[in-house]
Structure formats: C-alpha cells, structure tokens
Design a protein around this motif. Structure first.
Motif, PDB file in Angstrom:
ATOM      1  N   VAL A 126       5.909   9.423  -4.638  1.00 47.28           N
ATOM      2  CA  VAL A 126       4.499   9.189  -4.955  1.00 47.28           C
ATOM      3  C   VAL A 126       4.332   7.861  -5.686  1.00 47.28           C
ATOM      4  CG1 VAL A 126       2.571  10.020  -6.377  1.00 47.28           C
ATOM      5  CG2 VAL A 126       3.811  11.597  -4.899  1.00 47.28           C
ATOM      6  N   ASP A 127       5.249   7.548  -6.607  1.00 42.20           N
ATOM      7  CA  ASP A 127       5.186   6.256  -7.302  1.00 42.20           C
ATOM      8  C   ASP A 127       5.276   5.098  -6.320  1.00 42.20           C
ATOM      9  OD1 ASP A 127       4.951   7.502  -9.738  1.00 42.20           O
ATOM     10  OD2 ASP A 127       7.046   7.191 -10.314  1.00 42.20           O
ATOM     11  N   ARG A 128       6.177   5.187  -5.373  1.00 43.59           N
ATOM     12  CA  ARG A 128       6.331   4.132  -4.362  1.00 43.59           C
ATOM     13  C   ARG A 128       5.080   4.021  -3.495  1.00 43.59           C
ATOM     14  NH1 ARG A 128       9.586  -0.244  -3.065  1.00 43.59           N
ATOM     15  NH2 ARG A 128       9.632  -0.482  -0.835  1.00 43.59           N
ATOM     16  N   TYR A 129       4.553   5.170  -3.074  1.00 40.71           N
ATOM     17  CA  TYR A 129       3.362   5.199  -2.235  1.00 40.71           C
ATOM     18  C   TYR A 129       2.179   4.559  -2.964  1.00 40.71           C
ATOM     19  CZ  TYR A 129      -0.253   7.055   0.832  1.00 40.71           C
ATOM     20  OH  TYR A 129      -1.304   7.172   1.687  1.00 40.71           O
ATOM     21  N   LEU A 130       1.986   4.943  -4.216  1.00 46.08           N
ATOM     22  CA  LEU A 130       0.858   4.408  -4.977  1.00 46.08           C
ATOM     23  C   LEU A 130       1.027   2.934  -5.337  1.00 46.08           C
ATOM     24  CD1 LEU A 130       0.046   7.411  -7.325  1.00 46.08           C
ATOM     25  CD2 LEU A 130      -1.174   6.662  -5.257  1.00 46.08           C
ATOM     26  N   ARG A 131       2.242   2.453  -5.287  1.00 45.08           N
ATOM     27  CA  ARG A 131       2.469   1.031  -5.524  1.00 45.08           C
ATOM     28  C   ARG A 131       2.144   0.196  -4.288  1.00 45.08           C
ATOM     29  NH1 ARG A 131       7.207   1.525  -7.890  1.00 45.08           N
ATOM     30  NH2 ARG A 131       8.449   1.303  -6.020  1.00 45.08           N
ATOM     31  N   LEU A 132       2.338   0.759  -3.106  1.00 46.65           N
ATOM     32  CA  LEU A 132       2.147   0.001  -1.864  1.00 46.65           C
ATOM     33  C   LEU A 132       0.755   0.124  -1.258  1.00 46.65           C
ATOM     34  CD1 LEU A 132       5.488   0.767   0.011  1.00 46.65           C
ATOM     35  CD2 LEU A 132       4.863  -1.328  -1.170  1.00 46.65           C
ATOM     36  N   ILE A 133       0.212   1.327  -1.235  1.00 45.67           N
ATOM     37  CA  ILE A 133      -0.958   1.600  -0.397  1.00 45.67           C
ATOM     38  C   ILE A 133      -2.263   0.965  -0.879  1.00 45.67           C
ATOM     39  CG2 ILE A 133      -1.856   3.805  -1.264  1.00 45.67           C
ATOM     40  CD1 ILE A 133      -0.987   2.925   2.365  1.00 45.67           C
ATOM     41  N   PRO A 134      -2.554   0.847  -2.181  1.00 45.13           N
ATOM     42  CA  PRO A 134      -3.848   0.257  -2.550  1.00 45.13           C
ATOM     43  C   PRO A 134      -4.039  -1.175  -2.044  1.00 45.13           C
ATOM     44  CG  PRO A 134      -2.926   1.406  -4.430  1.00 45.13           C
ATOM     45  CD  PRO A 134      -1.863   1.367  -3.376  1.00 45.13           C
ATOM     46  N   THR A 135      -3.027  -1.988  -2.150  1.00 46.43           N
ATOM     47  CA  THR A 135      -3.134  -3.372  -1.692  1.00 46.43           C
ATOM     48  C   THR A 135      -3.297  -3.446  -0.178  1.00 46.43           C
ATOM     49  OG1 THR A 135      -1.736  -4.054  -3.523  1.00 46.43           O
ATOM     50  CG2 THR A 135      -2.038  -5.630  -1.754  1.00 46.43           C
ATOM     51  N   GLU A 136      -2.532  -2.634   0.534  1.00 51.09           N
ATOM     52  CA  GLU A 136      -2.635  -2.651   1.992  1.00 51.09           C
ATOM     53  C   GLU A 136      -4.012  -2.175   2.456  1.00 51.09           C
ATOM     54  OE1 GLU A 136      -0.280  -1.140   5.959  1.00 51.09           O
ATOM     55  OE2 GLU A 136       0.372  -0.410   4.016  1.00 51.09           O
ATOM     56  N   MET A 137      -4.512  -1.126   1.854  1.00 54.38           N
ATOM     57  CA  MET A 137      -5.838  -0.618   2.230  1.00 54.38           C
ATOM     58  C   MET A 137      -6.942  -1.613   1.859  1.00 54.38           C
ATOM     59  SD  MET A 137      -5.735   2.165   3.920  1.00 54.38           S
ATOM     60  CE  MET A 137      -4.217   1.771   4.727  1.00 54.38           C
ATOM     61  N   PHE A 138      -6.785  -2.316   0.748  1.00 43.79           N
ATOM     62  CA  PHE A 138      -7.760  -3.349   0.392  1.00 43.79           C
ATOM     63  C   PHE A 138      -7.776  -4.449   1.450  1.00 43.79           C
ATOM     64  CE2 PHE A 138      -8.599  -7.524  -1.384  1.00 43.79           C
ATOM     65  CZ  PHE A 138      -9.905  -7.355  -1.822  1.00 43.79           C
ATOM     66  N   CYS A 139      -6.603  -4.883   1.873  1.00 40.39           N
ATOM     67  CA  CYS A 139      -6.531  -5.943   2.890  1.00 40.39           C
ATOM     68  C   CYS A 139      -7.149  -5.492   4.209  1.00 40.39           C
ATOM     69  CB  CYS A 139      -5.078  -6.367   3.099  1.00 40.39           C
ATOM     70  SG  CYS A 139      -4.373  -7.241   1.708  1.00 40.39           S
ATOM     71  N   ILE A 140      -6.898  -4.256   4.598  1.00 43.63           N
ATOM     72  CA  ILE A 140      -7.488  -3.744   5.845  1.00 43.63           C
ATOM     73  C   ILE A 140      -8.996  -3.654   5.710  1.00 43.63           C
ATOM     74  CG2 ILE A 140      -7.655  -1.699   7.318  1.00 43.63           C
ATOM     75  CD1 ILE A 140      -4.632  -1.344   6.873  1.00 43.63           C
ATOM     76  N   ALA A 141      -9.476  -3.131   4.591  1.00 40.56           N
ATOM     77  CA  ALA A 141     -10.927  -3.030   4.384  1.00 40.56           C
ATOM     78  C   ALA A 141     -11.572  -4.412   4.377  1.00 40.56           C
ATOM     79  CB  ALA A 141     -11.216  -2.298   3.077  1.00 40.56           C
ATOM     80  N   PHE A 142     -10.914  -5.388   3.772  1.00 41.80           N
ATOM     81  CA  PHE A 142     -11.413  -6.754   3.745  1.00 41.80           C
ATOM     82  C   PHE A 142     -11.498  -7.325   5.155  1.00 41.80           C
ATOM     83  CE2 PHE A 142     -10.698 -11.322   3.568  1.00 41.80           C
ATOM     84  CZ  PHE A 142     -11.710 -11.711   2.696  1.00 41.80           C
ATOM     85  N   THR A 143     -10.438  -7.127   5.939  1.00 43.63           N
ATOM     86  CA  THR A 143     -10.395  -7.674   7.292  1.00 43.63           C
ATOM     87  C   THR A 143     -11.428  -7.022   8.202  1.00 43.63           C
ATOM     88  OG1 THR A 143      -8.048  -8.127   7.033  1.00 43.63           O
ATOM     89  CG2 THR A 143      -8.893  -8.092   9.262  1.00 43.63           C
ATOM     90  N   VAL A 144     -11.623  -5.740   8.058  1.00 41.36           N
ATOM     91  CA  VAL A 144     -12.551  -5.029   8.939  1.00 41.36           C
ATOM     92  C   VAL A 144     -14.005  -5.270   8.526  1.00 41.36           C
ATOM     93  CG1 VAL A 144     -13.317  -2.724   9.644  1.00 41.36           C
ATOM     94  CG2 VAL A 144     -10.891  -3.276   9.602  1.00 41.36           C
ATOM     95  N   ASN A 145     -14.283  -5.250   7.231  1.00 42.94           N
ATOM     96  CA  ASN A 145     -15.673  -5.270   6.775  1.00 42.94           C
ATOM     97  C   ASN A 145     -16.201  -6.635   6.352  1.00 42.94           C
ATOM     98  OD1 ASN A 145     -15.938  -2.437   7.076  1.00 42.94           O
ATOM     99  ND2 ASN A 145     -14.764  -2.183   5.200  1.00 42.94           N
TER     100      ASN A 145
END
Length: 164
Positions: free
Chosen positions: A76-95
C-alpha cells in the motif's frame, strides 16, 4: 517508439534499415535498453534492502499474521507513492492539455482523426485510465492504450508484489 510518441511524423528518417534507429550508436546510447535493466536491478536491491530492514530483521514480524499485515502495508505504501502522480498526469493530459494549445499544428486533424496533443500518450486515456490505476497497462490487451510509456511502473509494481 519514444520519437513516435513525441509527435514525429517523418519516422522513415528514424526507422531501420536506413534511419538513425538502425545505427549501432543510436541503439546503445539513446535507446537506453541497458538503462531500463539497470533500473530494475537497482529497484530490486532497494526493495530487498527495505524488506530486510523493515520486515525480516524484526522478530515481531516473523509470525504469519504479522508478516501478512506488514506485507500489505509495504504494498500500500508503494502504491500510494506511485499512483497520485500518475493519475494527475493522466487527468492533466485528458482534461487540460487539449485546451492549452493553439495554432495550426496543435489543432490540425491527422489522418484517423487524431490531433497533435494526443502524442503525449493520452489519446485513449478517457476509456483506459483504470488500467494505470491497477498497474495492468503492460498486459497485452491494454498495452499502449493510455500512457504507454508507463509500462515500467506496471512492471516494477508487479515485481514489487512478488519480492518476498
């Protein structure tokens, strides 16, 4: 692949047999195939060191129940370290990215209905963003759909899950 995803439309100048990708120097230095392998090795060593110091060296973690709890916390620590930045980049690119540019090339519709800003890798992210959320974007049926250059994160997390 990196050149194609960055918006180059004249790939015949890069692709083999006569392009830059076919030369020995380009394959060794800018191709970075050995760079990816070295990052996997470094990630493995850091993961093993983290497991050793945080988990295996402590006597209280040697029971199956305690190990299971700590292992889940480790993931969970690893997941929470990686996923917020990746999801921000995807949201930025799409929206936001489609609204930010202007000019002839930015809004030019390419054959097939794509646009210049879709070269960032987000052309199908509206439908396949969830594959990145689950770190399965490197699997065959989902590869290249949304942010194809994040295949490394998926591979790294999958190896991280099998580390102990």
């Amino acid at each position: 692949y990196t050149l194609a995803s960055s918006g180059f439309t004249n790939m015949e100048q890069f692709n083999p047999p006569h392009g830059s990708l076919g030369t020995f120097g380009f394959q060794i230095i800018p191709g970075c195939f050995y760079g990816v392998d070295s990052f996997f090795v470094m990630s493995g060593f850091l993961c093993a060191h983290g497991l050793d110091t945080k988990l295996f060296n402590r006597p209280e973690n040697r029971t199956a129940k305690r190990f299971s709890i700590k292992y889940l916390q480790f993931l969970v620590d690893r997941y929470l370290r990686l996923i917020p930045t990746e999801m921000f980049c995807i949201a930025f690119t799409v929206n936001l990215l489609p609204q930010m540019g202007s000019g002839i090339l930015w809004n030019l519709e390419k054959p097939g209905g794509s646009h210049c800003f879709e070269s960032a890798g987000g052309s199908q992210c509206g439908a396949y963003w969830w594959t990145n959320l689950l770190f399965i974007q490197d699997l065959d049926q989902y590869f290249g759909k949304c942010y194809p250059h994040t295949w490394y994160l998926a591979n790294d997390f999958q190896m991280y899950m099998t580390a102990p």
